[in-house]
Design a protein around this motif. Sequence first.
Motif, PDB file in Angstrom:
ATOM      1  N   UNK A 107       0.837  -1.206   0.000  1.00 39.82           N
ATOM      2  CA  UNK A 107       0.000   0.000   0.000  1.00 39.82           C
ATOM      3  C   UNK A 107       0.869   1.252   0.000  1.00 39.82           C
ATOM      4  N   UNK A 108       1.911   1.255   0.827  1.00 44.10           N
ATOM      5  CA  UNK A 108       2.807   2.407   0.873  1.00 44.10           C
ATOM      6  C   UNK A 108       3.506   2.648  -0.443  1.00 44.10           C
ATOM      7  N   UNK A 109       3.967   1.577  -1.088  1.00 42.55           N
ATOM      8  CA  UNK A 109       4.652   1.697  -2.374  1.00 42.55           C
ATOM      9  C   UNK A 109       3.705   2.235  -3.441  1.00 42.55           C
ATOM     10  N   UNK A 110       2.488   1.707  -3.470  1.00 43.63           N
ATOM     11  CA  UNK A 110       1.513   2.142  -4.476  1.00 43.63           C
ATOM     12  C   UNK A 110       1.171   3.622  -4.324  1.00 43.63           C
ATOM     13  N   UNK A 111       0.983   4.068  -3.094  1.00 42.59           N
ATOM     14  CA  UNK A 111       0.614   5.467  -2.878  1.00 42.59           C
ATOM     15  C   UNK A 111       1.774   6.407  -3.194  1.00 42.59           C
ATOM     16  N   UNK A 112       3.008   5.982  -2.900  1.00 41.16           N
ATOM     17  CA  UNK A 112       4.170   6.789  -3.278  1.00 41.16           C
ATOM     18  C   UNK A 112       4.288   6.882  -4.795  1.00 41.16           C
ATOM     19  N   UNK A 113       4.051   5.776  -5.477  1.00 36.96           N
ATOM     20  CA  UNK A 113       4.099   5.771  -6.940  1.00 36.96           C
ATOM     21  C   UNK A 113       3.037   6.694  -7.514  1.00 36.96           C
ATOM     22  N   UNK A 114       1.882   6.722  -6.876  1.00 42.95           N
ATOM     23  CA  UNK A 114       0.801   7.596  -7.320  1.00 42.95           C
ATOM     24  C   UNK A 114       1.218   9.065  -7.252  1.00 42.95           C
ATOM     25  N   UNK A 115       1.911   9.442  -6.168  1.00 40.38           N
ATOM     26  CA  UNK A 115       2.386  10.819  -6.006  1.00 40.38           C
ATOM     27  C   UNK A 115       3.420  11.158  -7.077  1.00 40.38           C
ATOM     28  N   UNK A 116       4.338  10.219  -7.334  1.00 38.57           N
ATOM     29  CA  UNK A 116       5.383  10.448  -8.340  1.00 38.57           C
ATOM     30  C   UNK A 116       4.764  10.642  -9.721  1.00 38.57           C
ATOM     31  N   UNK A 117       3.790   9.807 -10.065  1.00 36.36           N
ATOM     32  CA  UNK A 117       3.138   9.900 -11.376  1.00 36.36           C
ATOM     33  C   UNK A 117       2.441  11.251 -11.530  1.00 36.36           C
ATOM     34  N   UNK A 118       1.747  11.696 -10.486  1.00 37.13           N
ATOM     35  CA  UNK A 118       1.070  12.992 -10.570  1.00 37.13           C
ATOM     36  C   UNK A 118       2.073  14.122 -10.747  1.00 37.13           C
ATOM     37  N   UNK A 159       4.915  17.959 -17.253  1.00 35.16           N
ATOM     38  CA  UNK A 159       4.585  18.034 -18.674  1.00 35.16           C
ATOM     39  C   UNK A 159       3.302  18.835 -18.889  1.00 35.16           C
ATOM     40  N   UNK A 160       2.357  18.708 -17.938  1.00 33.89           N
ATOM     41  CA  UNK A 160       1.103  19.443 -18.066  1.00 33.89           C
ATOM     42  C   UNK A 160       1.307  20.949 -18.059  1.00 33.89           C
ATOM     43  N   UNK A 161       2.233  21.433 -17.222  1.00 33.08           N
ATOM     44  CA  UNK A 161       2.517  22.863 -17.207  1.00 33.08           C
ATOM     45  C   UNK A 161       3.066  23.348 -18.528  1.00 33.08           C
ATOM     46  N   UNK A 162       3.929  22.529 -19.133  1.00 23.95           N
ATOM     47  CA  UNK A 162       4.500  22.872 -20.439  1.00 23.95           C
ATOM     48  C   UNK A 162       3.409  22.896 -21.507  1.00 23.95           C
ATOM     49  N   UNK A 187      -5.983   0.568  -8.578  1.00 22.17           N
ATOM     50  CA  UNK A 187      -4.753   1.355  -8.559  1.00 22.17           C
ATOM     51  C   UNK A 187      -4.472   1.983  -9.919  1.00 22.17           C
ATOM     52  N   UNK A 188      -4.700   1.231 -11.003  1.00 24.19           N
ATOM     53  CA  UNK A 188      -4.502   1.789 -12.342  1.00 24.19           C
ATOM     54  C   UNK A 188      -5.445   2.962 -12.583  1.00 24.19           C
ATOM     55  N   UNK A 189      -6.678   2.844 -12.081  1.00 28.69           N
ATOM     56  CA  UNK A 189      -7.630   3.954 -12.206  1.00 28.69           C
ATOM     57  C   UNK A 189      -7.137   5.166 -11.413  1.00 28.69           C
ATOM     58  N   UNK A 190      -6.554   4.923 -10.234  1.00 27.01           N
ATOM     59  CA  UNK A 190      -5.992   6.021  -9.446  1.00 27.01           C
ATOM     60  C   UNK A 190      -4.852   6.705 -10.182  1.00 27.01           C
ATOM     61  N   UNK A 191      -4.032   5.918 -10.881  1.00 24.81           N
ATOM     62  CA  UNK A 191      -2.941   6.498 -11.668  1.00 24.81           C
ATOM     63  C   UNK A 191      -3.492   7.409 -12.758  1.00 24.81           C
ATOM     64  N   UNK A 192      -4.580   6.988 -13.400  1.00 30.05           N
ATOM     65  CA  UNK A 192      -5.193   7.817 -14.437  1.00 30.05           C
ATOM     66  C   UNK A 192      -5.706   9.127 -13.838  1.00 30.05           C
ATOM     67  N   UNK A 193      -6.308   9.043 -12.655  1.00 29.39           N
ATOM     68  CA  UNK A 193      -6.786  10.255 -11.983  1.00 29.39           C
ATOM     69  C   UNK A 193      -5.614  11.148 -11.596  1.00 29.39           C
ATOM     70  N   UNK A 194      -4.496  10.535 -11.172  1.00 30.36           N
ATOM     71  CA  UNK A 194      -3.294  11.300 -10.831  1.00 30.36           C
ATOM     72  C   UNK A 194      -2.764  12.046 -12.050  1.00 30.36           C
ATOM     73  N   UNK A 195      -2.763  11.382 -13.210  1.00 31.53           N
ATOM     74  CA  UNK A 195      -2.328  12.027 -14.453  1.00 31.53           C
ATOM     75  C   UNK A 195      -3.262  13.184 -14.795  1.00 31.53           C
ATOM     76  N   UNK A 196      -4.567  12.952 -14.624  1.00 33.11           N
ATOM     77  CA  UNK A 196      -5.544  14.009 -14.937  1.00 33.11           C
ATOM     78  C   UNK A 196      -5.313  15.245 -14.083  1.00 33.11           C
ATOM     79  N   UNK A 197      -5.029  15.044 -12.797  1.00 35.68           N
ATOM     80  CA  UNK A 197      -4.776  16.188 -11.916  1.00 35.68           C
ATOM     81  C   UNK A 197      -3.454  16.864 -12.259  1.00 35.68           C
TER      82      UNK A 197
END
Length: 416
Positions: free
Chosen positions: A43-54, A60-63, A103-113
């Motif tokens: 769980x800790x690894x997944x949530x850290x990965x989610x933060x990194x992806x966002x 890139x989103x700012x650019x 978790x994959x859906x969370x990654x997509x939401x992280x990318x969207x944000x």
Amino acid sequence: MFKELHPNIKARIAISFLSKLASSMIFPFMAIYFSKEINVGIAGILLMLNIVVQFVASIYGGHLADHIGRRKLMVWGEWMKVVGFAVMLLVNSPLFASPWITFLALLLIAVSQGMAVPASDAMLIDVSTREVRAFMYSINYWANNLSVTIGVVIGGWLFQSYLFEMLIALLVLSLITTWLTIALISETLDFSTIQATDTIGLKSLLRSYRKIMYDFRFLLFTLGGIAVLSIEFQRNNFISVRLADVFPPGLYSLFGFSDIFFDGIKLLSVLTLVNTLMIVLFTAPFAKWIRHRELQKWMYVGFGLFAIGFAICAVTDSIWVLFGATVVLSVGELLYVPTRQTILADIVDERMRGTYMAFNGFVFQIGKLIGAGSLIFAPYIGKYGMGVFILLCGAVGIMLTSIALKPKTVSVKQEL
């Protein structure tokens, strides 16, 4: 005053309120979800990965926001969020459950944000003037705090037993915010400022951030922000751990009542609630009071009060003093948040607002790291050492920010 704001600002505040309401109903509790469905370590690894992806997505989103437009990225982000919530709903239904697809859906939401937030922040600067920005950021901050408070309360009561029903509500809210974005947000990027040589590729991305790395003034301002934000993240790290040790579960006297059962964690939640209520109740009057005053001076006062309040929380064992310190740091927060945001908007390059606002995300990410890292050295310096550390962070924040804002610190060395 609110009526004078640009329609995009009013729409963005409403959209942000609904969006943060939805996210705070579920995201703070995903650690519990993954710990239960998989295990604590994963769980800790997944949530850290989610933060990194966002964070990577925001770079890139700012650019992209500076090249293809603010509105387009905001709409894309909302649609990605809809898809993410829809997938989460499907894989957490009574018929089928999958934490890995969740978790994959969370990654997509992280990318969207990551894509939408820098564009949204740049849009606010595009359509505001310096005279209204302190008020604008105050109201936006108020709305965000209120939505997070409501969302966490709802999620805390319903997450464990009514996850499927909550996800239905989140999907509906996401569809509403998507519709509002499409219907109410207009494009604000001046495409005439985009040079013919600018592209959205990796080379152009690196060139943009290279320019920022030569902006000495902005870098110092960012470092000052990191120093101040690292103070706030002590609340859920060193201060929470210390209060849990000082106040083990038991009966205590509180507010004239004796034999009340609580512990350090519950006390921390009450202190956090006091902080949030002060932000919600006093943002508007503080915004009006600050509007016609010298922003820099009151920003520094806010930094100082914020650091002093947290330093006291780090050392005192008195419940009454803890509540008093929370009032002090809340006043500091009310002073520094809108003023710093207003000044930030003034010093960024108007041709690269999306990129600058994405880079400003470092303030929060590195602040979180410093907050968590304090747990490593805190046992060696003790609570008084941590109190001094917090005061030093406030002093460093004031010093670096003041240097950045000196008239002589204005030159920007362009890329070599």
